[in-house]
Design a protein around this motif. Structure first.
Motif, PDB file in Angstrom:
ATOM      1  N   TYR A  96       4.808   5.145   7.426  1.00  0.00           N
ATOM      2  CA  TYR A  96       4.719   6.503   7.976  1.00  0.00           C
ATOM      3  C   TYR A  96       5.560   7.482   7.180  1.00  0.00           C
ATOM      4  O   TYR A  96       5.151   8.628   6.961  1.00  0.00           O
ATOM      5  CB  TYR A  96       5.155   6.505   9.443  1.00  0.00           C
ATOM      6  CG  TYR A  96       5.104   7.873  10.071  1.00  0.00           C
ATOM      7  CD1 TYR A  96       3.886   8.519  10.266  1.00  0.00           C
ATOM      8  CD2 TYR A  96       6.273   8.537  10.426  1.00  0.00           C
ATOM      9  CE1 TYR A  96       3.828   9.784  10.821  1.00  0.00           C
ATOM     10  CE2 TYR A  96       6.224   9.800  10.988  1.00  0.00           C
ATOM     11  CZ  TYR A  96       4.997  10.416  11.181  1.00  0.00           C
ATOM     12  OH  TYR A  96       4.943  11.677  11.732  1.00  0.00           O
ATOM     13  N   VAL A  97       6.730   7.056   6.731  1.00  0.00           N
ATOM     14  CA  VAL A  97       7.560   7.938   5.901  1.00  0.00           C
ATOM     15  C   VAL A  97       6.834   8.291   4.608  1.00  0.00           C
ATOM     16  O   VAL A  97       6.814   9.455   4.180  1.00  0.00           O
ATOM     17  CB  VAL A  97       8.916   7.266   5.627  1.00  0.00           C
ATOM     18  CG1 VAL A  97       9.695   8.045   4.575  1.00  0.00           C
ATOM     19  CG2 VAL A  97       9.734   7.165   6.905  1.00  0.00           C
ATOM     20  N   VAL A  98       6.208   7.298   3.987  1.00  0.00           N
ATOM     21  CA  VAL A  98       5.458   7.561   2.756  1.00  0.00           C
ATOM     22  C   VAL A  98       4.263   8.475   3.041  1.00  0.00           C
ATOM     23  O   VAL A  98       3.930   9.356   2.241  1.00  0.00           O
ATOM     24  CB  VAL A  98       5.010   6.235   2.122  1.00  0.00           C
ATOM     25  CG1 VAL A  98       4.092   6.479   0.932  1.00  0.00           C
ATOM     26  CG2 VAL A  98       6.223   5.428   1.688  1.00  0.00           C
ATOM     27  N   LEU A  99       3.605   8.270   4.177  1.00  0.00           N
ATOM     28  CA  LEU A  99       2.482   9.144   4.544  1.00  0.00           C
ATOM     29  C   LEU A  99       2.934  10.593   4.662  1.00  0.00           C
ATOM     30  O   LEU A  99       2.259  11.509   4.163  1.00  0.00           O
ATOM     31  CB  LEU A  99       1.863   8.663   5.853  1.00  0.00           C
ATOM     32  CG  LEU A  99       0.787   9.572   6.465  1.00  0.00           C
ATOM     33  CD1 LEU A  99      -0.435   9.652   5.563  1.00  0.00           C
ATOM     34  CD2 LEU A  99       0.396   9.094   7.858  1.00  0.00           C
TER      35      LEU A  99
ATOM     36  N   SER B 279       0.827  -1.206   0.000  1.00  0.00           N
ATOM     37  CA  SER B 279       0.000   0.000   0.000  1.00  0.00           C
ATOM     38  C   SER B 279       0.860   1.254   0.000  1.00  0.00           C
ATOM     39  O   SER B 279       0.573   2.234  -0.712  1.00  0.00           O
ATOM     40  CB  SER B 279      -0.932  -0.010   1.209  1.00  0.00           C
ATOM     41  OG  SER B 279      -1.759  -1.152   1.218  1.00  0.00           O
ATOM     42  N   ALA B 280       1.940   1.235   0.792  1.00  0.00           N
ATOM     43  CA  ALA B 280       2.828   2.393   0.839  1.00  0.00           C
ATOM     44  C   ALA B 280       3.514   2.618  -0.509  1.00  0.00           C
ATOM     45  O   ALA B 280       3.671   3.765  -0.960  1.00  0.00           O
ATOM     46  CB  ALA B 280       3.867   2.206   1.946  1.00  0.00           C
ATOM     47  N   VAL B 281       3.930   1.541  -1.157  1.00  0.00           N
ATOM     48  CA  VAL B 281       4.562   1.674  -2.476  1.00  0.00           C
ATOM     49  C   VAL B 281       3.588   2.239  -3.496  1.00  0.00           C
ATOM     50  O   VAL B 281       3.955   3.048  -4.369  1.00  0.00           O
ATOM     51  CB  VAL B 281       5.111   0.305  -2.933  1.00  0.00           C
ATOM     52  CG1 VAL B 281       5.556   0.364  -4.395  1.00  0.00           C
ATOM     53  CG2 VAL B 281       6.268  -0.114  -2.050  1.00  0.00           C
TER      54      VAL B 281
ATOM     55  N   LEU C   4       3.416   5.877  -2.879  1.00  0.00           N
ATOM     56  CA  LEU C   4       4.682   6.470  -3.308  1.00  0.00           C
ATOM     57  C   LEU C   4       4.718   6.602  -4.826  1.00  0.00           C
ATOM     58  O   LEU C   4       5.251   7.585  -5.372  1.00  0.00           O
ATOM     59  CB  LEU C   4       5.842   5.608  -2.813  1.00  0.00           C
ATOM     60  CG  LEU C   4       7.247   6.173  -3.015  1.00  0.00           C
ATOM     61  CD1 LEU C   4       7.413   7.472  -2.247  1.00  0.00           C
ATOM     62  CD2 LEU C   4       8.286   5.162  -2.558  1.00  0.00           C
ATOM     63  N   TRP C   5       4.164   5.629  -5.537  1.00  0.00           N
ATOM     64  CA  TRP C   5       4.077   5.727  -6.998  1.00  0.00           C
ATOM     65  C   TRP C   5       3.165   6.878  -7.405  1.00  0.00           C
ATOM     66  O   TRP C   5       3.452   7.588  -8.381  1.00  0.00           O
ATOM     67  CB  TRP C   5       3.550   4.401  -7.542  1.00  0.00           C
ATOM     68  CG  TRP C   5       3.208   4.443  -9.004  1.00  0.00           C
ATOM     69  CD1 TRP C   5       4.072   4.428 -10.055  1.00  0.00           C
ATOM     70  CD2 TRP C   5       1.893   4.523  -9.568  1.00  0.00           C
ATOM     71  NE1 TRP C   5       3.388   4.493 -11.260  1.00  0.00           N
ATOM     72  CE2 TRP C   5       2.035   4.548 -10.988  1.00  0.00           C
ATOM     73  CE3 TRP C   5       0.611   4.559  -9.037  1.00  0.00           C
ATOM     74  CZ2 TRP C   5       0.960   4.627 -11.845  1.00  0.00           C
ATOM     75  CZ3 TRP C   5      -0.467   4.622  -9.892  1.00  0.00           C
ATOM     76  CH2 TRP C   5      -0.294   4.658 -11.277  1.00  0.00           C
ATOM     77  N   ARG C   6       2.092   7.107  -6.665  1.00  0.00           N
ATOM     78  CA  ARG C   6       1.219   8.238  -6.966  1.00  0.00           C
ATOM     79  C   ARG C   6       1.940   9.568  -6.742  1.00  0.00           C
ATOM     80  O   ARG C   6       1.735  10.525  -7.492  1.00  0.00           O
ATOM     81  CB  ARG C   6      -0.040   8.178  -6.100  1.00  0.00           C
ATOM     82  CG  ARG C   6      -0.971   7.038  -6.430  1.00  0.00           C
ATOM     83  CD  ARG C   6      -2.336   7.275  -5.839  1.00  0.00           C
ATOM     84  NE  ARG C   6      -2.928   8.521  -6.332  1.00  0.00           N
ATOM     85  CZ  ARG C   6      -4.113   8.971  -5.949  1.00  0.00           C
ATOM     86  NH1 ARG C   6      -4.837   8.289  -5.068  1.00  0.00           N
ATOM     87  NH2 ARG C   6      -4.579  10.100  -6.436  1.00  0.00           N
TER      88      ARG C   6
ATOM     89  N   GLY D 169      13.904  10.760  -2.839  1.00  0.00           N
ATOM     90  CA  GLY D 169      14.812   9.629  -3.022  1.00  0.00           C
ATOM     91  C   GLY D 169      15.681   9.369  -1.814  1.00  0.00           C
ATOM     92  O   GLY D 169      15.846   8.218  -1.383  1.00  0.00           O
ATOM     93  N   VAL D 170      16.241  10.427  -1.228  1.00  0.00           N
ATOM     94  CA  VAL D 170      17.081  10.261  -0.035  1.00  0.00           C
ATOM     95  C   VAL D 170      16.256   9.723   1.124  1.00  0.00           C
ATOM     96  O   VAL D 170      16.702   8.827   1.864  1.00  0.00           O
ATOM     97  CB  VAL D 170      17.744  11.607   0.319  1.00  0.00           C
ATOM     98  CG1 VAL D 170      18.451  11.515   1.662  1.00  0.00           C
ATOM     99  CG2 VAL D 170      18.729  12.027  -0.756  1.00  0.00           C
ATOM    100  N   THR D 171      15.054  10.249   1.299  1.00  0.00           N
ATOM    101  CA  THR D 171      14.218   9.818   2.409  1.00  0.00           C
ATOM    102  C   THR D 171      13.807   8.355   2.283  1.00  0.00           C
ATOM    103  O   THR D 171      13.917   7.572   3.235  1.00  0.00           O
ATOM    104  CB  THR D 171      12.958  10.705   2.484  1.00  0.00           C
ATOM    105  OG1 THR D 171      13.349  12.068   2.633  1.00  0.00           O
ATOM    106  CG2 THR D 171      12.089  10.301   3.662  1.00  0.00           C
ATOM    107  N   VAL D 172      13.333   7.982   1.109  1.00  0.00           N
ATOM    108  CA  VAL D 172      12.894   6.599   0.916  1.00  0.00           C
ATOM    109  C   VAL D 172      14.070   5.635   1.018  1.00  0.00           C
ATOM    110  O   VAL D 172      13.963   4.553   1.612  1.00  0.00           O
ATOM    111  CB  VAL D 172      12.173   6.465  -0.435  1.00  0.00           C
ATOM    112  CG1 VAL D 172      11.837   5.012  -0.729  1.00  0.00           C
ATOM    113  CG2 VAL D 172      10.896   7.304  -0.440  1.00  0.00           C
ATOM    114  N   THR D 173      15.213   6.008   0.452  1.00  0.00           N
ATOM    115  CA  THR D 173      16.392   5.147   0.546  1.00  0.00           C
ATOM    116  C   THR D 173      16.831   4.962   1.996  1.00  0.00           C
ATOM    117  O   THR D 173      17.177   3.850   2.418  1.00  0.00           O
ATOM    118  CB  THR D 173      17.537   5.736  -0.285  1.00  0.00           C
ATOM    119  OG1 THR D 173      17.104   5.917  -1.640  1.00  0.00           O
ATOM    120  CG2 THR D 173      18.749   4.825  -0.251  1.00  0.00           C
ATOM    121  N   SER D 174      16.809   6.050   2.771  1.00  0.00           N
ATOM    122  CA  SER D 174      17.177   5.950   4.189  1.00  0.00           C
ATOM    123  C   SER D 174      16.198   5.070   4.950  1.00  0.00           C
ATOM    124  O   SER D 174      16.602   4.271   5.813  1.00  0.00           O
ATOM    125  CB  SER D 174      17.222   7.341   4.804  1.00  0.00           C
ATOM    126  OG  SER D 174      18.144   8.179   4.133  1.00  0.00           O
ATOM    127  N   ALA D 175      14.919   5.200   4.643  1.00  0.00           N
ATOM    128  CA  ALA D 175      13.920   4.374   5.323  1.00  0.00           C
ATOM    129  C   ALA D 175      14.116   2.895   4.998  1.00  0.00           C
ATOM    130  O   ALA D 175      14.066   2.033   5.890  1.00  0.00           O
ATOM    131  CB  ALA D 175      12.516   4.828   4.926  1.00  0.00           C
TER     132      ALA D 175
END
Length: 438
Positions: A240-243, A187-189, A192-194, A210-216
């Motif tokens: 939560y990061v994606v939210l 669901s998060a992915v 994130l695609w949206r 990109g930096v945030t998602v990679t770190s997560a």
């Protein structure tokens, strides 16, 4: 039976606050909404203070709390009428600008009493201005508190999942938790695609995402690989990061381009019923039954619908999420840590050996006031004036605060990284280690 009445009373209180505060802003303007929310905040702050300073089993506390609880159902509509009567402005008049910008100089007072206590006097200007500034500067604090409470909930969920796996039938629980974690990540992915398809994202935004998602992803992999985390914690942290990223770049409404594309697609499609005939027939019957309701019930439902329409979707989603994580952090987690789920219906206590539980218990005493402050702060972020006939709206303002949203994401992942670094490989889970498994 009493617990059911408490739930109903809490739900009615929550619904009253959620509907009445935006009504005061939408009907009366900014000053009216600020005056109403400030008066509600003061009342529930005094109510919580009275409960806190009086002995637990004293007659004084019982009489005072019951009196204030009964009085609140008269006080809330009374304060709403008072704020609309004394602070509302006409949307078609120029008095809105004079009240917002002019300050004390725009009012002529005949006496010192009127200058100090009268309409537009010193007390009114200082209290409303101070409340406005407090809510404005408290928005970053509320944002960071949301991330901290979310991290507490994530850690509690991870420890509970360890306890479920270790208590027996581990294979079954592992399979269930893996399916749940995979569903959360999927669901998060998707969201994130949206976000990647939003036309407003530039190169800097794409770099930050990109930096945030990679770190997560890196933190989640380290937690699972070292055994100091688990798939449940990792999936919730990633979600939560994606939210947060999704909230930064959207207000939960369609862009003009998306609305035009949807209308064009709908116009090109043939006229088919949206649902099967049997469902459409049931829907038509239901609408007919609603039309037979008494006019008072129908008017009440129309009023509720119109009241909810004044609230921006992002405000409602943010409020619901913050309520859930705040309640979990202040009531559910300390209760489970001490004596299991049976303590959920007990009042929070300040006599606790754990300093964190004591702080959370103290905050839970003032939860109604905190709710009003957080909700008013969210509404003010979307309040904007215009030259239209309405004069102002609660649905189109620039929410802002994106810098603090990024800071919140970084702080949450930083705290989780510190927890992984300082944690150990104990899989018993201190949160639920006292529960029996036989």
């Amino acid at each position: 039976m009493w617990w059911f009445l408490r739930i109903i009373s809490s739900f009615v209180f929550l619904l009253t606050v959620i509907l009445s505060i935006p009504i005061s802003f939408d009907v009366g303007g900014r000053d009216s909404g600020l005056a109403y929310s400030l008066s509600l905040f003061c009342f529930y702050f005094l109510y919580s203070t009275a409960k806190l300073v009086t002995p637990e089993n004293s007659r004084i506390r019982w009489t005072l709390t019951k009196l204030l609880q009964s009085f609140q159902w008269v006080l809330i509509p009374g304060l709403l009428i008072w704020s609309l009567h004394n602070f509302a402005v006409d949307a078609n008049s120029t008095d809105w600008v004079s009240r917002t910008i002019g300050g004390l100089g725009s009012h002529k007072h005949a006496t010192w009493t009127d200058w100090f206590f009268g309409n537009g006097g010193l007390i009114e200007s200082v209290s409303l201005g101070g409340w406005d500034k407090t809510l404005r500067y408290s928005s970053p604090i509320f944002q960071l508190a949301e991330g901290f409470c979310t991290l507490l909930v994530i850690q509690a969920a991870g420890q509970i999942s360890r306890w479920l796996v270790n208590r027996g039938r581990s294979d079954t629980w592992i399979l269930i938790l893996l399916i749940l974690s995979a569903s959360i990540i999927a669901s998060a992915v998707y969201f994130l695609w949206r976000v990647a398809l939003f036309p407003s994202i530039n190169n800097v935004d794409a770099t930050l995402i990109g930096v945030t998602v990679t770190s997560a992803v890196f933190l989640c992999a380290i937690g699972i690989g070292t055994g100091r985390g688990n798939p449940v914690e990792s999936s919730l942290l990633f979600a939560y990061v994606v939210l947060c990223v999704y909230q930064i770049f959207t207000d939960y409404v369609q862009s003009p381009e998306a609305q035009a594309a949807a209308e064009e697609q709908a116009a090109s499609q043939p006229e088919f019923p949206p649902l099967p005939p049997i469902i459409m027939a049931s829907y038509s019957t239901l609408l007919h039954l609603f039309s037979l309701l008494p006019s008072a019930v129908y008017s009440s439902l129309s009023f509720l619908y119109a009241a909810f329409q004044t609230i921006a979707p992002s405000v409602m989603i943010s409020l619901v999420y913050r309520l859930i994580v705040f309640y979990c952090a202040t009531r559910i987690i300390p209760a489970i840590r001490e004596s299991g789920a049976r303590a959920l219906m007990q009042e929070p206590s300040l006599d606790d050996s754990d300093e964190a539980n004591r702080l959370l218990g103290f905050l839970s005493w003032f939860s109604p006031s905190i709710l009003i402050a957080v909700y008013t702060s969210l509404l003010l972020q979307h309040f904007s004036t215009s030259n239209s006939e309405e004069g102002w709206t609660l649905r189109h303002g620039d929410a802002g605060g994106n810098v603090w949203r990024w800071v919140n994401v970084a702080a949450t992942m930083g705290l989780y990284a510190i927890e992984l670094y300082l944690g150990n490989d104990d899989t018993d889970g201190g949160l639920v280690s006292h529960w029996k498994t036989d």
